[in-house]
Design a protein around this motif. Structure first.
Motif, PDB file in Angstrom:
ATOM      1  N   GLU A  51      41.232  40.478  48.358  1.00 40.27           N
ATOM      2  CA  GLU A  51      41.377  41.920  48.134  1.00 40.27           C
ATOM      3  C   GLU A  51      40.705  42.349  46.839  1.00 40.27           C
ATOM      4  O   GLU A  51      40.042  43.388  46.778  1.00 40.27           O
ATOM      5  CB  GLU A  51      42.864  42.309  48.113  1.00 40.27           C
ATOM      6  N   GLU A  52      40.888  41.540  45.793  1.00 39.94           N
ATOM      7  CA  GLU A  52      40.278  41.867  44.499  1.00 39.94           C
ATOM      8  C   GLU A  52      38.754  41.785  44.580  1.00 39.94           C
ATOM      9  O   GLU A  52      38.053  42.637  44.025  1.00 39.94           O
ATOM     10  CB  GLU A  52      40.799  40.912  43.421  1.00 39.94           C
ATOM     11  N   ARG A 109      35.097  37.896  35.814  1.00 39.47           N
ATOM     12  CA  ARG A 109      36.367  38.171  36.480  1.00 39.47           C
ATOM     13  C   ARG A 109      36.728  36.877  37.205  1.00 39.47           C
ATOM     14  O   ARG A 109      36.032  36.472  38.126  1.00 39.47           O
ATOM     15  CB  ARG A 109      36.244  39.294  37.503  1.00 39.47           C
ATOM     16  N   LEU A 158      39.723  35.396  41.618  1.00 34.77           N
ATOM     17  CA  LEU A 158      39.817  36.602  42.439  1.00 34.77           C
ATOM     18  C   LEU A 158      40.373  36.284  43.821  1.00 34.77           C
ATOM     19  O   LEU A 158      40.012  35.276  44.436  1.00 34.77           O
ATOM     20  CB  LEU A 158      38.440  37.251  42.591  1.00 34.77           C
ATOM     21  N   SER A 159      41.232  37.161  44.305  1.00 34.80           N
ATOM     22  CA  SER A 159      41.690  37.084  45.679  1.00 34.80           C
ATOM     23  C   SER A 159      40.698  37.819  46.576  1.00 34.80           C
ATOM     24  O   SER A 159      39.766  38.475  46.083  1.00 34.80           O
ATOM     25  CB  SER A 159      43.079  37.703  45.813  1.00 34.80           C
ATOM     26  N   SER A 183      37.511  44.821  46.523  1.00 36.86           N
ATOM     27  CA  SER A 183      37.663  46.037  45.716  1.00 36.86           C
ATOM     28  C   SER A 183      36.595  46.118  44.622  1.00 36.86           C
ATOM     29  O   SER A 183      35.990  47.186  44.408  1.00 36.86           O
ATOM     30  CB  SER A 183      39.064  46.079  45.096  1.00 36.86           C
ATOM     31  N   LEU A 184      36.354  44.997  43.933  1.00 36.57           N
ATOM     32  CA  LEU A 184      35.355  44.982  42.858  1.00 36.57           C
ATOM     33  C   LEU A 184      33.950  45.208  43.408  1.00 36.57           C
ATOM     34  O   LEU A 184      33.172  45.977  42.833  1.00 36.57           O
ATOM     35  CB  LEU A 184      35.427  43.647  42.115  1.00 36.57           C
TER      36      LEU A 184
END
Length: 257
Positions: free
Chosen positions: A245-246, A239, A242-243, A249-250
């Motif tokens: 937030e991402e 992935r 990524l930010s 979340s992950l």
């Protein structure tokens, strides 16, 4: 003979086909496809000699080779066999069944306390383009990886993570391993993936992250020293970009699995 062919025979053929297909995939991923093809050719030749031509002497010799060859293949491909059995045991349905019997209501809150320092440290290091590689243990023990680094065994803390990966730190080139909600070790050596599909712009840290994600169910978070971008490797896939937030979340989703 045709009427003797029943549902059991269909299931038998189907299971053999599935087994051969998975062995084929396993050998292809480990660059041992030619060995697999050679084994299949030998098996077909052995069956033809012993069953069709009924050559007793040659068939007997090949029988002995097959019995010894099975043991030789187990020794030769022990890592690939281990990976195949791990993949089978780590299937999501089996994991969900295990979690059903060992669920913990407090686990979600504890995961948040583990995740946020990692996310904040990664964002801070990304801004300063400080390279980092953080491996989070899940079901598969990483004791062999921990043994390659320096033991820390400390609470997860943003400042600790940033200090370990500070450019002048002697541990910044290796990987940090987080296990059971604690920083277990740093400066650890990971298996490097030789997958040709990995983009060329990704460096050695990303290949190491991919390597550990292919050999275990661990989560590997990478901060690029060149671009400052945050990536994650899990279950043999990336992935990228990524930010905050991402990433949060992950991590929340994957650590709950």
């Amino acid at each position: 003979m045709f009427f003797d062919f029943g549902i059991k025979d269909i299931i038998d053929i189907f299971l053999v086909a599935v087994l051969l297909y998975n062995i084929y995939r396993l050998m292809k991923e480990s660059r041992s496809l030619n060995v697999f093809i050679g084994i299949m050719v030998f098996v077909v030749l052995w069956l033809f000699v012993s069953q069709v031509l009924e050559m007793r002497l040659l068939g007997s010799i090949m029988d002995k080779l097959v019995s010894v060859g099975v043991l030789a293949l187990i020794v030769l491909f022990q890592e690939d066999i281990r990976k195949f059995l791990y993949t089978l045991g780590a299937h999501q349905r089996f994991r969900n069944l295990l979690r059903f019997f060992s669920s913990d209501k407090k686990e979600g809150q504890e995961d948040k306390e583990t995740i946020m320092p990692i996310v904040m440290a990664c964002m801070s290091m990304a801004k300063g383009k400080v390279g980092a590689l953080i491996v989070i243990e899940r079901a598969t023990p990483l004791d062999d990886i921990v043994d390659t680094g320096d033991t820390i065994d400390a609470n997860i803390n943003q400042r600790l993570i940033e200090n370990i990966f500070f450019k002048n730190s002697p541990l910044h080139d290796g990987a940090m391993v987080i296990s059971k909600k604690r920083v277990k070790a740093a400066g650890c050596i990971l298996p490097v993936s030789h997958d040709m599909d990995i983009p060329k712009e990704l460096g050695l840290r990303h290949r190491a992250a991919m390597g550990i994600s292919q050999s275990s169910d661990a989560i590997a978070v990478v901060v690029s020293e060149e671009t400052g971008r945050i990536s994650m490797a899990v279950n043999g896939s990336f992935r990228l970009r990524l930010s905050a937030e991402e990433l949060e979340s992950l991590l929340t989703k994957l650590m709950a699995m």
